[in-house]
Motif scaffolding. Structure first.
Motif, short mmCIF file in Angstrom:
data_model
loop_
_atom_site.label_atom_id
_atom_site.label_comp_id
_atom_site.label_asym_id
_atom_site.label_seq_id
_atom_site.Cartn_x
_atom_site.Cartn_y
_atom_site.Cartn_z
N UNK A 12 -42.96 71.45 -46.26
CA UNK A 12 -42.67 72.41 -47.51
C UNK A 12 -41.08 72.24 -47.94
N UNK A 13 -40.37 71.75 -47.06
CA UNK A 13 -39.07 71.55 -47.11
C UNK A 13 -38.69 70.37 -48.22
N UNK A 14 -39.54 69.49 -47.92
CA UNK A 14 -39.40 67.96 -48.58
C UNK A 14 -40.00 68.35 -50.04
N UNK A 15 -41.15 68.95 -50.06
CA UNK A 15 -41.93 69.42 -51.62
C UNK A 15 -40.97 70.22 -52.41
N UNK A 16 -40.29 71.32 -51.60
CA UNK A 16 -39.45 72.16 -52.55
C UNK A 16 -38.28 71.46 -52.84
N UNK A 17 -37.65 70.60 -52.12
CA UNK A 17 -36.44 70.10 -52.38
C UNK A 17 -36.79 68.88 -53.58
N UNK A 18 -37.87 68.30 -53.51
CA UNK A 18 -38.37 67.35 -54.61
C UNK A 18 -38.55 68.14 -55.98
N UNK A 19 -39.07 69.51 -55.81
CA UNK A 19 -39.29 70.16 -56.90
C UNK A 19 -38.29 70.77 -57.64
N UNK A 20 -37.11 70.98 -56.66
CA UNK A 20 -35.75 71.53 -57.41
C UNK A 20 -34.84 70.66 -57.75
N UNK A 21 -34.75 69.41 -57.19
CA UNK A 21 -33.84 68.32 -57.42
C UNK A 21 -34.34 67.17 -58.38
N UNK A 22 -35.71 67.11 -58.23
CA UNK A 22 -36.37 65.80 -58.85
C UNK A 22 -36.37 64.57 -58.00
#
Length: 195
Positions: A12-22
């Motif tokens: 979830x950290x990886x997914x949220x990071x990807x969603x936030x920063x692209x």
């Protein structure tokens, strides 16, 4: 998917990071964000996530992490009836149509019960919820009341909140200042399985 709770947290950290920063996080970003001091521990966790088939790793790149499934997480079941506790455990992912490109802050819950049938929401439908801390009068959403979760329509009365079902067989749930209450999110749409 069979992940441990810690593996789910990393994913979830990886997914949220990807969603936030692209772009994906680096190993150091993950270590910092997850409060881990050992880079090798992060690398081992990434190996486990790759073995589970939910990420791909490219060790030749600093940000060489790719999510295999970028669908909306299915977190469990929500009662459309009497509230029941719903653990936020990822049971799988729901792929949404191409027009729903921004899936940030969305999650899915399987519907149990029949208290929302007059709104066309039936048992085993998949409720797609947008996570948000508030909701407007007359909107349908997911709510946590005293550690139980339910799907109802929101109304505010003088001195209390009312969570209204869409089935005459059920009574509204009255939420007062004595109750622990949280708006989890707003119902965006419902997916139906016609099989």
């Amino acid at each position: 998917m069979g992940l441990t709770n810690r593996q789910k947290e990393f994913f979830l950290f990886i997914k949220n990071f990807l969603d936030e920063y692209g772009y994906p996080p680096s190993v150091r970003d993950i270590a910092k964000g997850m409060g881990v001091t050992s880079i090798s521990s992060v690398k081992k966790m990434l190996d486990r996530l790759a073995e589970a088939g939910i990420i791909k790793k490219d060790s030749s790149k600093a940000r060489g992490i790719e999510l295999i499934n970028r669908g909306v997480p299915l977190l469990g079941r929500i009662k459309a009836g009497t509230p029941v506790f719903s653990e936020e455990n990822i049971e799988g992912y729901v792929e949404l149509a191409e027009k729903f490109k921004n899936t940030q802050n969305l999650f899915c819950l399987k519907v149990e019960g029949d208290s929302m049938i007059d709104k066309g929401i039936f048992e085993d439908d998949t409720a797609v919820i947008k996570k948000q801390p508030d909701i407007n009068e007359g909107e349908t959403g997911a709510f946590r009341i005293n550690d139980e979760v339910t799907l109802k329509t929101f109304a505010r009365k003088e001195g209390y909140i009312l969570l209204i079902p869409a089935n005459k067989r059920y009574q509204s749930i009255r939420v007062t200042s004595k109750d622990s209450f949280e708006v989890i999110g707003k119902l965006i749409f419902v997916l139906k399985d016609f099989n």
